[in-house]
Design a protein around this motif. Structure first.
Motif, PDB file in Angstrom:
ATOM      1  N   HIS A  30       0.823  -1.208   0.000  1.00 21.25           N
ATOM      2  CA  HIS A  30       0.000   0.000   0.000  1.00 21.25           C
ATOM      3  C   HIS A  30       0.860   1.262   0.000  1.00 21.25           C
ATOM      4  CE1 HIS A  30      -4.100  -1.592   0.376  1.00 21.25           C
ATOM      5  NE2 HIS A  30      -3.512  -2.612   0.977  1.00 21.25           N
ATOM      6  N   ALA A  31       2.010   1.200   0.649  1.00 18.92           N
ATOM      7  CA  ALA A  31       2.909   2.358   0.673  1.00 18.92           C
ATOM      8  C   ALA A  31       3.720   2.456  -0.608  1.00 18.92           C
ATOM      9  CB  ALA A  31       3.856   2.257   1.873  1.00 18.92           C
ATOM     10  N   GLY A  32       3.838   1.348  -1.348  1.00 21.15           N
ATOM     11  CA  GLY A  32       4.624   1.340  -2.578  1.00 21.15           C
ATOM     12  C   GLY A  32       6.116   1.404  -2.314  1.00 21.15           C
ATOM     13  N   LEU A  33       6.546   0.823  -1.193  1.00 26.58           N
ATOM     14  CA  LEU A  33       7.949   0.893  -0.787  1.00 26.58           C
ATOM     15  C   LEU A  33       8.437  -0.465  -0.296  1.00 26.58           C
ATOM     16  CD1 LEU A  33       7.576   4.096   1.380  1.00 26.58           C
ATOM     17  CD2 LEU A  33       8.749   3.979  -0.821  1.00 26.58           C
ATOM     18  N   THR A  34       9.742  -0.629  -0.293  1.00 25.06           N
ATOM     19  CA  THR A  34      10.334  -1.773   0.388  1.00 25.06           C
ATOM     20  C   THR A  34      10.502  -1.383   1.858  1.00 25.06           C
ATOM     21  OG1 THR A  34      12.621  -1.035   0.103  1.00 25.06           O
ATOM     22  CG2 THR A  34      11.652  -2.389  -1.684  1.00 25.06           C
ATOM     23  N   PHE A  35      10.777  -2.379   2.694  1.00 24.84           N
ATOM     24  CA  PHE A  35      10.988  -2.049   4.093  1.00 24.84           C
ATOM     25  C   PHE A  35      12.212  -1.157   4.265  1.00 24.84           C
ATOM     26  CE2 PHE A  35      12.578  -2.448   8.360  1.00 24.84           C
ATOM     27  CZ  PHE A  35      11.428  -2.183   9.091  1.00 24.84           C
ATOM     28  N   ASP A  36      13.277  -1.420   3.515  1.00 25.65           N
ATOM     29  CA  ASP A  36      14.488  -0.601   3.630  1.00 25.65           C
ATOM     30  C   ASP A  36      14.224   0.854   3.243  1.00 25.65           C
ATOM     31  OD1 ASP A  36      15.952  -2.751   4.573  1.00 25.65           O
ATOM     32  OD2 ASP A  36      16.754  -3.266   2.609  1.00 25.65           O
ATOM     33  N   GLU A  37      13.437   1.054   2.187  1.00 19.53           N
ATOM     34  CA  GLU A  37      13.083   2.423   1.784  1.00 19.53           C
ATOM     35  C   GLU A  37      12.259   3.106   2.875  1.00 19.53           C
ATOM     36  OE1 GLU A  37      12.811   1.794  -3.061  1.00 19.53           O
ATOM     37  OE2 GLU A  37      11.063   1.323  -1.818  1.00 19.53           O
ATOM     38  N   LEU A  38      11.329   2.367   3.429  1.00 17.49           N
ATOM     39  CA  LEU A  38      10.484   2.903   4.491  1.00 17.49           C
ATOM     40  C   LEU A  38      11.314   3.233   5.727  1.00 17.49           C
ATOM     41  CD1 LEU A  38       7.536   3.526   5.168  1.00 17.49           C
ATOM     42  CD2 LEU A  38       7.322   1.182   5.994  1.00 17.49           C
ATOM     43  N   ALA A  39      12.232   2.343   6.086  1.00 19.80           N
ATOM     44  CA  ALA A  39      13.090   2.578   7.251  1.00 19.80           C
ATOM     45  C   ALA A  39      13.981   3.807   7.046  1.00 19.80           C
ATOM     46  CB  ALA A  39      13.940   1.346   7.537  1.00 19.80           C
ATOM     47  N   ALA A  40      14.466   4.001   5.828  1.00 20.30           N
ATOM     48  CA  ALA A  40      15.303   5.175   5.536  1.00 20.30           C
ATOM     49  C   ALA A  40      14.496   6.461   5.708  1.00 20.30           C
ATOM     50  CB  ALA A  40      15.871   5.080   4.122  1.00 20.30           C
ATOM     51  N   GLN A  41      13.253   6.442   5.258  1.00 23.56           N
ATOM     52  CA  GLN A  41      12.397   7.610   5.437  1.00 23.56           C
ATOM     53  C   GLN A  41      12.133   7.867   6.923  1.00 23.56           C
ATOM     54  OE1 GLN A  41       8.859   7.617   2.966  1.00 23.56           O
ATOM     55  NE2 GLN A  41      10.009   6.790   1.239  1.00 23.56           N
ATOM     56  N   ALA A  42      11.926   6.799   7.678  1.00 22.91           N
ATOM     57  CA  ALA A  42      11.693   6.948   9.119  1.00 22.91           C
ATOM     58  C   ALA A  42      12.930   7.513   9.810  1.00 22.91           C
ATOM     59  CB  ALA A  42      11.314   5.595   9.721  1.00 22.91           C
ATOM     60  N   GLN A  43      14.097   7.027   9.428  1.00 17.83           N
ATOM     61  CA  GLN A  43      15.335   7.513  10.040  1.00 17.83           C
ATOM     62  C   GLN A  43      15.550   8.995   9.736  1.00 17.83           C
ATOM     63  OE1 GLN A  43      18.844   5.326   8.960  1.00 17.83           O
ATOM     64  NE2 GLN A  43      20.026   6.175  10.642  1.00 17.83           N
ATOM     65  N   ALA A  44      15.199   9.396   8.513  1.00 17.72           N
ATOM     66  CA  ALA A  44      15.335  10.796   8.127  1.00 17.72           C
ATOM     67  C   ALA A  44      14.220  11.664   8.710  1.00 17.72           C
ATOM     68  CB  ALA A  44      15.334  10.916   6.600  1.00 17.72           C
ATOM     69  N   GLY A  45      13.146  11.022   9.170  1.00 18.05           N
ATOM     70  CA  GLY A  45      12.002  11.772   9.692  1.00 18.05           C
ATOM     71  C   GLY A  45      11.244  12.486   8.593  1.00 18.05           C
ATOM     72  N   ASP A  46      11.346  11.967   7.377  1.00 14.75           N
ATOM     73  CA  ASP A  46      10.728  12.612   6.221  1.00 14.75           C
ATOM     74  C   ASP A  46      10.053  11.545   5.358  1.00 14.75           C
ATOM     75  OD1 ASP A  46      10.005  14.508   4.334  1.00 14.75           O
ATOM     76  OD2 ASP A  46      11.943  14.439   3.319  1.00 14.75           O
ATOM     77  N   ALA A  52       3.038   6.093   3.668  1.00 15.32           N
ATOM     78  CA  ALA A  52       4.340   5.631   4.143  1.00 15.32           C
ATOM     79  C   ALA A  52       4.444   5.794   5.658  1.00 15.32           C
ATOM     80  CB  ALA A  52       5.464   6.392   3.444  1.00 15.32           C
ATOM     81  N   ARG A  53       4.012   6.922   6.163  1.00 14.74           N
ATOM     82  CA  ARG A  53       4.063   7.154   7.615  1.00 14.74           C
ATOM     83  C   ARG A  53       3.183   6.140   8.351  1.00 14.74           C
ATOM     84  NH1 ARG A  53       5.626  11.370  10.822  1.00 14.74           N
ATOM     85  NH2 ARG A  53       5.891  12.711   9.029  1.00 14.74           N
ATOM     86  N   LEU A  54       1.983   5.903   7.841  1.00  9.87           N
ATOM     87  CA  LEU A  54       1.085   4.940   8.476  1.00  9.87           C
ATOM     88  C   LEU A  54       1.657   3.522   8.417  1.00  9.87           C
ATOM     89  CD1 LEU A  54      -2.376   6.256   7.244  1.00  9.87           C
ATOM     90  CD2 LEU A  54      -1.427   6.397   9.560  1.00  9.87           C
ATOM     91  N   ALA A  55       2.290   3.187   7.302  1.00  9.03           N
ATOM     92  CA  ALA A  55       2.911   1.866   7.191  1.00  9.03           C
ATOM     93  C   ALA A  55       3.992   1.710   8.249  1.00  9.03           C
ATOM     94  CB  ALA A  55       3.483   1.657   5.789  1.00  9.03           C
ATOM     95  N   TRP A  56       4.800   2.751   8.451  1.00  9.48           N
ATOM     96  CA  TRP A  56       5.867   2.675   9.439  1.00  9.48           C
ATOM     97  C   TRP A  56       5.285   2.500  10.848  1.00  9.48           C
ATOM     98  CZ3 TRP A  56      10.571   1.241   9.493  1.00  9.48           C
ATOM     99  CH2 TRP A  56      11.338   1.442  10.634  1.00  9.48           C
ATOM    100  N   VAL A  57       4.248   3.247  11.142  1.00  3.12           N
ATOM    101  CA  VAL A  57       3.610   3.125  12.469  1.00  3.12           C
ATOM    102  C   VAL A  57       3.088   1.707  12.650  1.00  3.12           C
ATOM    103  CG1 VAL A  57       1.634   3.877  13.848  1.00  3.12           C
ATOM    104  CG2 VAL A  57       3.038   5.576  12.672  1.00  3.12           C
ATOM    105  N   ALA A  58       2.523   1.146  11.596  1.00  2.00           N
ATOM    106  CA  ALA A  58       1.929  -0.196  11.686  1.00  2.00           C
ATOM    107  C   ALA A  58       2.965  -1.303  11.774  1.00  2.00           C
ATOM    108  CB  ALA A  58       1.009  -0.437  10.493  1.00  2.00           C
ATOM    109  N   ILE A  59       4.069  -1.199  11.028  1.00  2.00           N
ATOM    110  CA  ILE A  59       4.972  -2.352  10.907  1.00  2.00           C
ATOM    111  C   ILE A  59       6.419  -2.092  11.291  1.00  2.00           C
ATOM    112  CG2 ILE A  59       3.546  -3.356   9.094  1.00  2.00           C
ATOM    113  CD1 ILE A  59       5.885  -2.588   7.138  1.00  2.00           C
TER     114      ILE A  59
END
Length: 67
Positions: A30-46, A52-59
């Motif tokens: 649903h986010a259209g991302l890999t976990f690594d891409e999502l984690a990089a966005q979370a680490q950057a806070g962007d 993508a933000r909801l996916a990170w909160v969920a998983i």
């Protein structure tokens, strides 16, 4: 899934590893991302999107812990 509060007549079901893997897969799709891409966005806070933000909160805490 585990119910937050039991109610008379309700069934309580706990998610197993297969359920969690499916939830992770669905959130990433649903986010259209890999976990690594999502984690990089979370680490950057962007996050690139609300999805993508909801996916990170969920998983964010689940990925890698399910085998």
């Amino acid at each position: 899934m585990t119910a937050i509060a039991e109610r008379p007549g309700s069934d309580v079901t706990q998610a197993d590893a297969t359920d969690l893997e499916e939830a992770i897969k669905n959130a990433l799709e649903h986010a259209g991302l890999t976990f690594d891409e999502l984690a990089a966005q979370a680490q950057a806070g962007d996050f690139e999107s609300t999805r993508a933000r909801l996916a990170w909160v969920a998983i964010g805490d689940l990925h890698g812990g399910v085998r």
